[in-house]
Design an enzyme around this catalytic site. Structure first.
Site, PDB file in Angstrom:
ATOM      1  N   HIS A   9      -5.736   4.992   3.484  1.00  0.00           N
ATOM      2  CA  HIS A   9      -5.458   4.375   2.188  1.00  0.00           C
ATOM      3  C   HIS A   9      -5.320   2.859   2.304  1.00  0.00           C
ATOM      4  O   HIS A   9      -5.731   2.128   1.398  1.00  0.00           O
ATOM      5  CB  HIS A   9      -4.179   4.979   1.601  1.00  0.00           C
TER       6      HIS A   9
ATOM      7  N   TYR B 292      -8.774   1.383   5.183  1.00  0.00           N
ATOM      8  CA  TYR B 292     -10.183   1.631   4.849  1.00  0.00           C
ATOM      9  C   TYR B 292     -11.001   1.807   6.129  1.00  0.00           C
ATOM     10  O   TYR B 292     -12.147   1.365   6.222  1.00  0.00           O
ATOM     11  CB  TYR B 292     -10.756   0.488   4.010  1.00  0.00           C
TER      12      TYR B 292
ATOM     13  N   SER C 137      -6.905   4.273  -7.800  1.00  0.00           N
ATOM     14  CA  SER C 137      -6.712   5.719  -7.941  1.00  0.00           C
ATOM     15  C   SER C 137      -5.266   6.087  -7.658  1.00  0.00           C
ATOM     16  O   SER C 137      -4.580   5.421  -6.878  1.00  0.00           O
ATOM     17  CB  SER C 137      -7.628   6.466  -6.967  1.00  0.00           C
ATOM     18  N   HIS C 138      -4.806   7.141  -8.321  1.00  0.00           N
ATOM     19  CA  HIS C 138      -3.522   7.759  -8.011  1.00  0.00           C
ATOM     20  C   HIS C 138      -3.705   9.270  -8.078  1.00  0.00           C
ATOM     21  O   HIS C 138      -2.985   9.978  -8.785  1.00  0.00           O
ATOM     22  CB  HIS C 138      -2.434   7.271  -8.977  1.00  0.00           C
TER      23      HIS C 138
ATOM     24  N   GLU D 156       8.119   3.197  -1.077  1.00  0.00           N
ATOM     25  CA  GLU D 156       7.192   2.746  -2.109  1.00  0.00           C
ATOM     26  C   GLU D 156       7.861   2.747  -3.479  1.00  0.00           C
ATOM     27  O   GLU D 156       7.226   3.032  -4.503  1.00  0.00           O
ATOM     28  CB  GLU D 156       5.925   3.602  -2.105  1.00  0.00           C
ATOM     29  N   SER D 157       9.150   2.435  -3.499  1.00  0.00           N
ATOM     30  CA  SER D 157       9.837   2.272  -4.775  1.00  0.00           C
ATOM     31  C   SER D 157       9.062   1.295  -5.645  1.00  0.00           C
ATOM     32  O   SER D 157       8.515   0.305  -5.153  1.00  0.00           O
ATOM     33  CB  SER D 157      11.262   1.753  -4.548  1.00  0.00           C
ATOM     34  N   GLN D 158       9.046   1.568  -6.926  1.00  0.00           N
ATOM     35  CA  GLN D 158       8.197   0.812  -7.843  1.00  0.00           C
ATOM     36  C   GLN D 158       8.865  -0.469  -8.349  1.00  0.00           C
ATOM     37  O   GLN D 158      10.043  -0.717  -8.112  1.00  0.00           O
ATOM     38  CB  GLN D 158       7.831   1.706  -9.031  1.00  0.00           C
TER      39      GLN D 158
ATOM     40  N   GLY E 203     -12.059  -3.086  -5.989  1.00  0.00           N
ATOM     41  CA  GLY E 203     -12.276  -1.651  -5.988  1.00  0.00           C
ATOM     42  C   GLY E 203     -11.300  -0.916  -5.101  1.00  0.00           C
ATOM     43  O   GLY E 203     -10.327  -1.476  -4.584  1.00  0.00           O
ATOM     44  N   ASN E 204     -11.584   0.370  -4.921  1.00  0.00           N
ATOM     45  CA  ASN E 204     -10.662   1.272  -4.243  1.00  0.00           C
ATOM     46  C   ASN E 204     -11.454   2.449  -3.689  1.00  0.00           C
ATOM     47  O   ASN E 204     -12.414   2.898  -4.318  1.00  0.00           O
ATOM     48  CB  ASN E 204      -9.598   1.745  -5.250  1.00  0.00           C
TER      49      ASN E 204
END
Length: 745
Positions: free
Chosen positions: A49, A52, A94-95, A312-314, A531-532
Site C-alpha cells: 500500500h 508500491y 481507494s478504501h 492511523e487515527s484520522q 493516482g493509487n
C-alpha cells in the site's frame, strides 16, 4: 508484553507481512536486528500500500508531463493549470478493504483522507466523486454494504460541506468478496501557491496538529496489502473512525495557516500515520527527522512508541514550519480549537530518529524506507479469464426487444441512481451546475466564465476480456464523457484495482492494463498526475476482475457552452457521431445485454482506433461550441438501446421519448441495438442545424448519421424498413428504471 527495546524476530517479520528475504535485507541495511518499533516502521513503509513495490516499474510507463501540469505524481495530489491564475488539485484513492470490513467508517474515512490530500496542497476542496463496485444485488451482504458505504460517503462529505457531485455504481458477482470504494476529490487554488509535503530547513520544527492519536487503524496499511479469508470481519480494529466536524476545522485552519507564509511543508497522516508522513516528507527533501514521541498527543493511556508510529487515527496533519514562528502557528490552530504540539525537528543526517522516555526507540536511514524499498518485477503469465467465443452467437434471437430493454433498465447497473445521490448534499457551496447522473459533473469557477468537468469511469469486463484494450477503452470513455458536456479533457488520476500481484496472471493483467492506459493517454494528450494502486482484492484466492478506474478533469472555457445528455425538444433530430468510414453501429460486443439475458460472459472487448476516437471527441466539442448539439451522450454498456433510454429518461420534465430507425447494416438486430462499439456519441440537434453540424463533424474527420427524432411520450425503435422492434410508453420505461435499486437500498 513486548517492550520497545525487544529485538524483533523473523517470525514477527512474517506476521507483519514482510517476506523472509525482506527480513534479511532489513538486517543487512541496519547491520543488526531491528527492535519492534523499527520493525513496525519497516513493515508499514515496505508494504504494498505504501511502497508500491509490485507496481512502481509499471507506473513509470505513464506520461506525466504536459503544458498544463504544475505538479505530477509523487505529491499528495496532482495540480493542473486552469488559466487566469487558477489551478485544480485532484486525486483519486481507494478504501476497498476497510469498506468491506466496516462499510460506513471505511467509506467515510476514505472521503476524509482524499479531502486532506487536496487541502494539503493548498487547494480548497470543491467536489467529490465516487466509483463504487458491489457484488451481485441478490448476494445477502450487498444491501448492508451498499447502505453503509453510501451512508459513510454522505455522512462525511455532507458534514464537511463538500458536495458529492457525480460518480458511478456497478454490481457484479466478482465483487461479492471484495467491494471497491474509490473516491476522487478536486480543489481550487492559486496556481502560484502550491504547497508540498517536504521536510526542509535543518532545525525547523515538526508540528503535529489535529485529533489525538488512538489505537484505531493500527496496521491499516498492512491490512490493505493482503487478501481476505473467513477471518476478514475480525479486522474491524484496523478500520479508522472519522470525525468530519474536526476535519472541517482542520481544513479551514490549514488553509488559513498557509496564507501566513509560515508553512514549509505539510502532509496528512494517512496510511501508516505518523510513520509515512514523517518519512515521506523527509525523503522528498533529502533530510532527516528527530521525533520526540513523548510530545505526541494521545487519547488512550500507556500508548507505546510502536502504536504511536503506526496508528492511523484520522484528522491529523504533520507540518514543518519556519523556525521561530511556532507561536503564529499555535495562535491559528487555537483559534480553530485544534490542539497542536511540536513533536520534533528537521535534521541533516538523513535518518529517522525517534525518542521516548529519554531513550532512542528508533534510528533508521530514511532512504532505506523510501527510495531503497523493495521493487519487484513479478512474473507475468497471460491467462484467458473468460471464453474467447462471443456468447451472442449462442443466444436465441428474442421475440420482444422491448422486454429485454425493460429488464436491463430494471437492473441496478442501469436503473435510477437517485436513491444513492439524493443522500449526498450535491449543491452545497452553490457551484454545482448539473445534477449527478450525467456523463460528467460541471462545477462553476466563481469569478470567471469557466467551469470544471469531472468524471469517473471504468469497465471491469473489458479488462477481463482484454486488459490492454480495457485500459485504452477506460481512458477513451472517460475523455468522451468530458467531451459530451462540451469540455476539453486536461489530465487524469486513477485507481488501479486488481487482485493478488503474487499471481502471474494478475500481474499480466496489471502490466497490460497500464500499457493500454499509457497508450491512450499519449494519443489523447492526457498526462497522469496522480493516482493509487490497490492490490490484493481477493477472497479465498479468488481475484476481482481487473478494474482500472479513471478520474478525469476537463475545462469548459465558457460555462454557457454546455449540454446534458437528456433530449431537449420535440422534433429534434437524433444522430450518431462515429468514426469516418465505419458503420454507425458495428454488430459486435453486446456484452451487457448477453450477460443480463444469460449470465454468460466472453468474446472480445470492443475495438478502438485512437485516431478515430480523437476525431469523434473533437467533433462533439465543435458541435457543442457552435450551438448545434443540444444533447450528447456516449454509447457504452448496453449500447444504443441503453443510451437512447437514458437520454429519454433525463428528459422527463418535458415528457420526451424517441422514434429511431436502426441503420441498414448486416448483423442481428439485437446486436446492433445493444452492441458496445467504442467512439460513438448519441446527439440531438435542431432540424435547422443538422446540415451545419454534418459539415462541422466532417471537418473534424468524423461522420454524422441521422437515426431518428425526439417525440413525446413514446419510445419506438424500428428496423430500417420501418418494422417496430420496440414500442413502449415512457411511463413503462420510467417504472422499470425508477425501481431498480429498491432491493439493495
Amino acid at each position: 508484553m513486548i517492550t520497545t527495546d525487544t529485538h524483533a524476530t523473523r517470525e514477527m517479520a512474517l506476521d507483519h507481512g514482510l517476506s523472509a528475504t525482506e527480513w534479511e535485507k532489513i538486517k543487512e541495511i541496519l547491520g543488526r536486528k531491528p527492535n519492534v518499533t523499527e520493525l513496525g516502521v519497516f513493515s508499514a513503509m515496505w508494504n504494498e500500500h505504501c511502497s508500491y513495490k509490485s507496481s512502481r516499474i509499471h507506473l513509470k510507463k505513464f506520461p506525466t508531463q504536459g503544458p498544463h501540469v504544475l505538479q505530477g505524481p509523487g505529491e499528495n495530489a496532482g495540480v493542473v493549470d486552469l488559466g487566469e491564475g487558477l489551478a485544480v488539485a485532484f486525486k483519486m484513492e481507494s478504501h476497498n478493504h476497510p469498506s468491506f470490513i466496516e462499510p460506513y467508517q471505511g467509506a467515510a474515512t476514505g472521503v476524509g483522507g482524499i479531502l486532506r490530500d487536496i487541502f494539503t496542497m493548498g487547494a480548497r476542496p470543491i467536489a467529490v466523486l465516487d466509483s463504487l463496485r458491489f457484488g451481485a444485488p441478490e448476494h445477502p451482504r450487498t444491501p448492508y454494504l451498499v447502505g453503509g458505504v453510501v451512508g459513510g460517503i454522505a455522512g462525511y462529505g455532507n458534514c464537511v460541506g463538500v458536495p458529492t457531485v457525480g460518480g458511478e455504481t456497478k454490481f457484479h458477482p466478482c465483487y461479492n468478496g471484495n467491494i471497491l470504494v474509490n473516491v476522487m476529490c478536486a480543489g481550487i487554488m492559486r496556481s502560484d501557491a502550491i504547497f508540498r509535503g517536504t521536510a526542509s530547513g535543518i532545525g525547523n520544527p515538526v508540528i503535529y496538529v489535529g485529533a489525538p492519536t488512538g489505537r484505531d487503524g493500527i496496521h491499516g496499511a498492512s491490512m490493505a496489502s493482503a487478501g481476505f479469508d473467513d477471518s476478514a470481519l475480525e479486522k474491524r480494529p484496523t478500520v479508522q473512525v472519522g470525525d468530519p466536524f474536526r476535519e472541517k476545522l482542520l481544513l479551514e485552519a490549514c488553509l488559513e495557516l498557509m496564507k501566513c507564509g509560515a508553512v514549509v511543508g505539510i502532509q496528512d497522516m494517512g496510511a501508516a500515520g505518523l510513520t509515512s508522513s514523517s518519512v515521506e516528507m523527509a525523503g522528498r527533501a533529502g533530510t532527516g527527522l528527530l521525533l520526540r514521541l513523548d510530545s505526541v498527543p494521545c487519547r488512550e493511556e500507556a500508548m507505546t512508541p510502536y502504536e504511536m508510529m503506526l496508528s492511523e487515527s484520522q484528522e491529523r496533519m504533520l507540518l514543518v514550519a519556519e523556525k521561530g514562528r511556532e507561536s503564529e502557528v499555535r495562535e491559528i490552530f487555537q483559534r480553530w480549537d485544534l490542539p497542536m504540539s511540536v513533536v520534533g525537528e528537521v535534521t541533516g543526517d538523513g535518518r529517522l530518529r525517534a525518542t521516548f522516555g529519554g531513550d532512542e526507540v528508533a534510528e533508521l536511514p530514511i532512504s532505506s524506507l523510501t527510495d531503497d524499498a523493495p521493487t519487484y518485477d513479478r512474473p507475468r503469465e497471460t491467462e484467458r479469464g473468460l471464453p474467447l467465443d462471443d456468447p451472442l452467437d449462442k443466444l436465441p434471437k428474442p421475440e420482444d426487444l422491448g422486454a429485454t430493454l425493460l429488464k436491463m433498465l430494471a437492473h441496478p447497473n442501469h436503473g435510477d441512481k437517485k436513491p444513492i445521490w439524493r443522500q449526498y448534499d450535491y449543491k452545497v457551496r452553490t457551484n454545482t451546475v448539473t445534477l449527478p447522473g450525467g456523463d460528467a459533473a460541471i462545477i462553476r469557477l466563481k469569478g470567471t466564465h469557466k467551469a470544471l468537468a469531472l468524471t469517473t469511469d471504468g469497465n471491469a469486463r473489458y479488462g477481463m476480456l482484454d486488459p490492454y484494450k480495457g485500459g485504452i477503452l477506460a481512458v477513451a470513455e472517460a475523455a468522451r464523457n468530458i467531451c459530451c458536456v462540451g469540455a476539453r479533457p486536461l489530465a487524469i488520476t486513477n485507481c488501479l484495482n486488481f487482485g493478488n500481484p503474487e499471481r502471474p496472471a494478475v500481474m499480466a493483467q496489471f502490466s497490460s492494463s497500464i500499457d493500454g492506459m499509457a497508450q491512450a493517454c499519449r494519443s489523447l494528450g492526457l498526462p497522469v498526475v496522480s493516482g493509487n494502486v490497490s492490490f490484493y482484492n481477493e477472497t479465498h484466492q479468488v481475484d476481482i476482475y481487473p478494474t482500472p478506474i479513471i478520474g478525469m478533469v476537463g475545462l469548459l472555457d465558457d460555462i454557457q457552452k454546455r449540454v446534458g445528455h437528456g433530449f431537449a425538444s420535440q422534433g429534434d433530430v437524433i444522430a450518431l457521431i462515429h468514426p469516418k468510414d465505419e458503420a454507425p453501429l458495428p454488430h459486435a460486443c453486446a456484452h451487457e445485454y448477453v450477460w443480463m439475458e444469460t449470465g454468460r460472459e466472453g468474446g472480445d472487448a470492443p475495438s478502438i482506433s485512437l485516431d478515430a476516437e480523437k476525431a469523434v471527441q473533437a467533433a462533439c466539442r465543435r458541435g457543442i461550441e457552435m450551438d448545434f448539439v443540444r444533447s450528447a451522450h456516449d454509447l457504452s454498456e448496453g449500447g444504443l438501446g441503453i443510451a437512447l433510454a437514458e437520454s429519454a429518461l433525463s428528459s422527463l420534465k418535458s415528457g420526451l421519448g424517441a422514434e429511431v430507425w436502426l441503420p441498414e447494416q448486416e448483423g442481428r438486430l439485437d446486436g446492433l441495438l445493444y452492441g458496445e462499439a467504442a467512439s460513438r456519441i448519441l446527439v440531438s440537434v435542431s432540424p435547422q442545424s443538422v446540415n451545419a453540424l454534418q459539415e462541422a463533424v466532417q471537418s473534424c474527420g468524423a461522420e454524422l448519421t441521422r437515426i431518428g427524432r425526439v417525440q413525446e411520450d413514446a419510445f419506438v425503435v424500428k428496423t430500417p424498413d420501418n418494422v417496430p422492434l420496440i414500442d413502449l410508453a415512457m411511463p413503462d420505461i420510467v417504472a422499470a428504471w425508477s425501481d431498480a435499486l429498491s432491493e439493495v437500498l
